[in-house]
Design an enzyme around this catalytic site. Structure first.
Site, PDB file in Angstrom:
ATOM      1  N   SER A 537       0.798  -1.008   0.055  1.00  0.00           N
ATOM      2  CA  SER A 537      -0.019  -0.113   0.074  1.00  0.00           C
ATOM      3  C   SER A 537       0.683   1.259   0.104  1.00  0.00           C
ATOM      4  CB  SER A 537      -0.874   0.121   0.974  1.00  0.00           C
ATOM      5  OG  SER A 537      -1.999   0.927   1.158  1.00  0.00           O
ATOM      6  N   HIS A 652      -8.059  -5.484  -0.695  1.00  0.00           N
ATOM      7  CA  HIS A 652      -6.629  -4.601  -0.357  1.00  0.00           C
ATOM      8  C   HIS A 652      -5.486  -5.354   0.335  1.00  0.00           C
ATOM      9  CE1 HIS A 652      -4.086  -0.952  -0.141  1.00  0.00           C
ATOM     10  NE2 HIS A 652      -4.175  -1.065   1.047  1.00  0.00           N
TER      11      HIS A 652
END
Length: 681
Positions: A537, A652
């Site tokens: 991320s 994610h």
């Protein structure tokens, strides 16, 4: 790469589920798995990692809800998972008696959907009803269904149940017949970041579209929000808007009233309510009258007094240059405050009394590294659930009651790797501007060894010492060294540590990380050829910049679910919500500095880069998979040493079940063993 998005030759890879893009993904996946997953070493590594993930001896982490402790559990027999609960007394036993509430594997089979658990909100005080959120393939967006815990079945819309189609919904109970809700109701109902803009009070049995509006955020905000207090005698809510990721405009909404009372606090403050108390955690210095409260402190006052204009707050935590607030939570009568001192956890109990607030250390917290309060039930009493672990100390869960001595350890994770001879050391190095930067080194350090340097450096997230059976089994036990860097942009030293690397100052985080890399080599812990770096991320943006700005420092780079195209990040999925962290690429002044740390734009065809692995997920609806796709295509187009893997499910987090988690980790570790040396991979 041209600064002009219109001249980007790989824009077509941003079509998440387009046929051409997915054909490209499948071809790259086939290449990467053929290279990395075909050896006996990989198969052994994968099997060992899956054994850790599927172990029946893992701790079933609990959530306190009334008389029960709830848990979501995945293993080999239940890959999608079981939502279940048990009593407090049963949880303390070696083999608790679990009541299965919802079997996601059975539900997915019955409905022909790849359901992934997104959580549940259980209504106090009787805890009979829940709002269950499920996603397809692990995305942030999900469906909402009301669930009857006594009957263990969903309450359909035809029976008056609260149900919503797939969206990035925010929903929570007010009482048995009302909820606060923000969801996708068509044009104008979402912000440019894709989160709810309009907050409604939805009553059972009525159309959600007709529900009265409680609050509206602005279109360019991150989101509208609410926090509901269910304490008897103190029922009320906080509602408001978040203009940025770390700013808010907050209002008190008394129960049963349409009145909204603006709370006079800084827009960067975190606020909370409990019984009569109101807490404020300002992220910048806050002056009230003749008093200036320091950034990063924790303040408390009676809410009614605050609303009357009283600013005689009590500072229950004051930060210093080495100590920061990491969290706080309430029991019925006490405030538990967690702090970090040079990234080591401490917990104190703060108690109001006739003479003011008193403070004492929470007893029974060992000095092993990371300790967190993972559960309280402030409506019920002063019981708490504590978890603690260290890099080589498996996690323990203990249950205690404030004022009744040390908490009782009730669950211990097994040791998933042999830590004999493994050292845990904390070092400090100096960044380019003279800042002192800490980092942890874990491993057997007889001579320079293959080393993974991990970091994040953003959004005030702290990287604390914690046990990882996967890293331990797959890397440290095989002779590798693992390093965690506590760079600026994180929260290890409070808001100032985060603010120091915002926007145009983000390169400070990269300078910190590069300084750690150099220090590892200077200390003889590893060599450049043996040093790899990994992050996900925002940490994927970090490692992307290590690749493009500091390639001479690393022997290999892994970037997972990353942001890499900083010219278009704000146009992709939730990207607009992070502009307070990095800036607005459409503003020429912001793009002037953003370009300096946009890996997609800084790749130089004439420069040599270390071997690289880029990984993402098709179902990641937070960070667009186009970032990793386009970077891999650009690197391959220049003949660079890159491989790519995209999990079709995963969200994610990159994986939705233990098989996918083991596969992802095994690919990463296999890549590092092959590129950095070590056991025959």
């Amino acid at each position: 790469m041209s600064d002009s998005p219109e001249q980007d030759p790989y824009l077509w890879l941003e079509d998440v589920t387009g046929d051409a893009a997915l054909d490209w993904v499948r071809a790259r996946n086939a290449e990467s798995t053929a290279e990395l997953a075909g050896s006996e070493h990989y198969r052994t590594l994968y099997a060992e990692l899956l054994e850790v993930l599927d172990s029946d001896d893992r701790i079933p982490y609990p959530r306190q809800r009334g008389a029960h402790l709830y848990n979501f559990w995945q293993d080999a027999a239940n890959p999608r998972g079981l939502w279940r609960r048990t009593s407090r007394d049963s949880y303390r036993t070696h083999d608790p008696e679990w009541e299965v509430l919802l079997d996601l594997d059975a539900l997915a089979d019955a409905e022909g959907e790849n359901w992934v658990w997104n959580g549940a909100s259980v209504l106090p005080p009787d805890h009979r009803l829940a709002l269950v959120e499920l996603s397809r393939g692990g995305a942030d967006a999900g469906v909402v269904r009301e669930f009857d815990l006594d009957r263990r079945e969903f309450v359909g819309a035809d029976a008056g149940g609260f149900t919503l189609p797939e969206a990035k919904t925010r929903i929570g109970w007010i009482d048995a017949d009302r909820v606060h809700v923000g969801t996708d109701l068509g044009e104008g109902s979402l912000t440019t970041s894709g989160y709810p803009r309009v907050l409604k009070e939805w009553r059972r049995g009525t159309p959600v579209a007709d529900a009265p509006t409680v609050f509206e955020a602005k279109p360019g905000d991150v989101s509208a929000f609410y926090v509901q207090d269910h304490t008897p005698g103190y029922r009320r809510a906080l509602v408001g808007r978040s203009p940025g990721f770390f700013t808010s405009e907050t209002y008190l909404r008394p129960d049963g009233s349409d009145e909204l009372i603006r709370l006079d606090v800084p827009d960067d403050a975190v606020v909370d309510m409990h019984h009569q108390w109101f807490t404020v955690h300002p992220r910048s210095d806050w002056t009230t009258g003749d008093t200036t409260w320091p950034a990063g402190s924790l303040l408390v006052i009676e809410l009614d007094a605050f609303l009357r204009g009283d600013r005689n707050l009590t500072m229950v935590f004051e930060p210093d240059e080495r100590t920061s607030l990491s969290g706080f939570t309430w029991t019925r009568g006490h405030l538990l405050v967690s702090t970090l001192s040079d990234v080591i956890s401490r917990i104190h109990v703060h108690t109001p009394g006739p003479g003011g607030w008193t403070s004492a250390p929470l007893p029974g917290v060992p000095d092993v590294g990371a300790a967190d309060i993972i559960g309280t039930d402030p409506l019920q009493g002063d019981e708490y659930i504590l978890e603690y672990s260290g890099f080589t100390e498996p996690a323990t869960v203990a249950i205690g009651v404030i004022g009744e001595g040390d908490p009782e350890p009730v669950k211990r994770s097994p040791a998933f790797f042999d830590a004999t001879g493994v050292r845990v050391e904390q070092f400090f190095t100096t960044s380019d501007d003279g800042t002192r930067v800490p980092y942890f080194v874990i491993g057997r350090r007889d001579e320079p060894a293959p080393t993974i340097l991990h970091g994040y450096g953003g959004f005030e997230v702290s990287k604390t010492p914690a046990y990882s059976g996967l890293i331990g089994r797959g890397w440290i036990a095989r002779g590798g060294v693992y390093v965690v860097a506590n760079i600026r942009g994180g929260g290890e030293y409070g808001p100032a540590w985060h603010n120091a690397a915002l926007r145009e100052n983000r390169p400070r985080a990269y300078q910190d990380f590069a300084a750690v890399a150099r220090d590892l080599v200077a200390r003889g812990i590893t060599t450049v050829a043996q040093l790899g770096t990994e992050g996900g991320s925002n940490g994927g943006l970090l490692t992307g910049n290590m690749l493009t700005l500091y390639p001479e420092l690393f022997g290999a780079v892994v970037s997972q679910v990353p942001l890499l195209d900083m010219r278009r990040y704000h146009l992709l999925l939730a990207g607009a919500s992070w502009m307070a962290e990095w800036g607005d690429p459409d503003d020429p002044d912001d793009w002037a500095y953003l370009r300096g740390y946009s890996p997609y734009h800084n790749l130089d065809p004439g420069r040599t880069y270390p071997p690289t692995l880029l990984m993402t997920s098709t179902r990641d609806d937070r960070v667009h998979p186009g970032h990793a796709r386009k970077m891999a295509a650009l690197m391959a187009g220049h003949g660079m040493d890159v491989r790519y893997y995209e999990n079709i499910e995963g969200g994610h987090g990159g994986a939705t079940n233990n098989h996918q988690r083991a596969t992802k980790m095994a690919l990463v570790l296999e890549f590092f063993w092959r590129t950095l040396g070590g056991p025959d991979a």
